[in-house]
Scaffold this active site. Structure first.
Site, mmCIF file in Angstrom:
data_model
loop_
_atom_site.group_PDB
_atom_site.id
_atom_site.type_symbol
_atom_site.label_atom_id
_atom_site.label_comp_id
_atom_site.label_asym_id
_atom_site.label_seq_id
_atom_site.Cartn_x
_atom_site.Cartn_y
_atom_site.Cartn_z
ATOM 1 N N HIS A 72 -3.817 -1.917 10.045
ATOM 2 C CA HIS A 72 -3.207 -0.593 10.023
ATOM 3 C C HIS A 72 -4.266 0.462 10.353
ATOM 4 C CE1 HIS A 72 -0.810 -2.631 6.563
ATOM 5 N NE2 HIS A 72 -0.323 -2.993 7.738
ATOM 6 N N TYR A 135 -9.774 2.286 -2.491
ATOM 7 C CA TYR A 135 -10.069 3.084 -1.301
ATOM 8 C C TYR A 135 -9.723 4.554 -1.533
ATOM 9 C CZ TYR A 135 -5.225 1.591 -0.163
ATOM 10 O OH TYR A 135 -3.871 1.291 -0.196
#
Length: 467
Positions: A72, A135
């Site tokens: 992605h 993240y």
């Protein structure tokens, strides 16, 4: 089961994908466990990590070995670090440009992290059970943003997965992503030029030509006095060039509200937008921030001391823009561009045989808008250090009367037709407001020249302007 390596120094390793950087992290531990600073802005930016302004912290937990996610690419930056376990990561550049399709792979454990720039596709395969990675991202998900995806089994990328894809858990959605030949690349961040219909705006249009990443907005397309937050998806922009300004120097003496609205309130809005979204703001300033009492060229660090309302608004705007982390203040003087200006007026008087009286006690240099536009583009493309830069025409300083005489001569007329008068004499019979002018407007060009940009001598630019 891997053992986390303790005692590493904080350090970075570049990859073959521009902006994708692997980081070794100091992990402190013993038989009881370990501790690390997963994100420490002061230390990490000092070591060279981009100050990317994260706004969200996400955690992905995977309970089985071989869980595979991706590929992605999103329009934001990521700081990815393993909290527990170990992963194999594969990153593919899905940005427009010469490195499109470039692949990098690496294993990450709690002692290794990676900075993933906007538009680089990321994917992960767990190598241990109960693996979790975190993240940080610097934007929120939006249905209006540009995303891109690549099939995990793409033959062109040819990722050497440690565990064959046929043997691992993958979502049906990830299995359906396109091959590289059909991927829609992530476009670069856009540049927005505001005030695009003015003299400098038109020069910037010419400088950027057909660059599709640059947008131009005049007053009708973007009202700087309105609420700007909803006017654009600002995270898609990397740069705003503010070429808009209230420039009616004399009228500002009585139209104070208009001058402050155009030169300060509007700039404050742009500064807020730039700061909140990590945008570089380019703002054009003026010699009018000085009182003109100097006898040597003004440097960028000289204290401001504006004489009139216009100069006060420009000085206030400079102070606001200087608070934006990524900013260029381009200070100029005596601007000449397409449309009505001093040079055109003098050329018209020469053609009509008129002998004008022109001010001879104000000293400076002409600055042509194509030189300003070229300088702005140079600062941006060369990634010059942020800050204030003087940018005027080069060459020897002159008075307005000297410049008028040059215009007369270059257009084939007698330069002695121009006579000099003092500023007081020139405005003695004025019927409206007259703003005080700095008598000395010469700006030092050493700082911008040190970046590799040398403005043309104003006399050479004048010859070209007059054809």
């Amino acid at each position: 089961m891997s053992v986390t390596e303790f005692g590493k120094a904080l350090s970075a390793t570049e990859t073959g994908i521009p902006g994708l950087v692997v980081w070794d992290l100091p992990v402190h531990g013993d038989s009881r466990g370990w501790f690390k600073e997963n994100w420490q802005r002061e230390k990490m930016t000092a070591a060279g990590l981009a100050d990317f302004g994260p706004v969200q912290n996400n955690i992905s937990f995977n309970d089985a070995v071989g869980t595979t996610r991706g590929i992605h690419a999103e329009p934001w930056d990521k700081w990815v670090s393993v909290a527990t376990g170990r992963i194999f990561g594969a990153w593919v550049d899905l940005r427009e440009g010469p490195t499109f399709g470039t692949v990098f792979t690496a294993e990450l454990d709690p002692s290794r992290a990676i900075f993933v720039p906007r538009g680089v596709g990321n994917s992960y395969q767990t190598l241990e059970p109960d693996t979790a990675y975190t993240y940080l991202v610097n934007d929120h998900w939006s249905p209006d943003a540009s995303y891109s995806f690549l099939n995990l089994a793409d033959e062109t990328a040819a990722i050497d997965w440690p565990i064959p894809l046929a043997d691992v858990e993958i979502s049906a959605k990830d299995l359906a992503h396109p091959r590289l030949a059909d991927v829609v690349p992530i476009p670069p961040k856009k540049t927005l030029v505001v005030g695009a219909n003015g003299q400098l705006g038109r020069a910037l249009r010419a400088a950027y030509g057909e660059d599709e990443s640059v947008e131009f907005a005049g007053r009708q397309e973007l009202d700087l006095t309105g609420d700007l937050h909803a006017a654009r998806r600002w995270r898609d922009y990397g740069t705003i060039v503010n070429a808009a300004a209230y420039t009616a120097v004399d009228a500002a003496e009585t139209d104070r509200a208009g001058a402050w609205a155009g030169n300060v309130t509007a700039v404050a809005q742009l500064a807020r937008i730039a700061t909140e979204n990590g945008i570089t703001l380019v703002h054009v300033s003026s010699d009018y921030v000085f009182d003109g009492t100097a006898t040597t060229p003004y440097t960028e660090g000289e204290p401001v001391a504006p004489l009139g309302v216009y100069g006060q608004t420009k000085a206030a705007a400079d102070a606001i823009v200087a608070t934006v982390p990524r900013h260029y203040i381009v200070r100029t003087s005596w601007v000449i561009g397409e449309g009505k200006n001093f040079v055109g007026t003098m050329a018209s008087l020469a053609e009509r045989g008129i002998a004008p009286s022109v001010v001879d006690d104000q000293i400076g240099r002409l600055t042509f808008t194509d030189d300003i536009a070229g300088g702005i583009r140079h600062l941006l493309t060369s990634a010059a250090p942020y800050g204030t830069y003087n940018l005027t025409g080069g060459g020897a300083p002159a008075s307005w009367a000297d410049i008028a005489a040059e215009v007369y001569e270059l257009t084939g007329h007698d330069r002695t037709a121009v006579s000099g008068v003092s500023t007081e004499q020139y405005f003695a019979n004025a019927t409206g407001p007259v703003a005080p002018r700095p008598r000395w407007s010469v700006l030092d060009l050493g700082k911008i020249e040190a970046t590799g940009y040398s403005p043309r001598d104003w006399r050479e630019s004048l010859r070209d302007h007059l054809g």
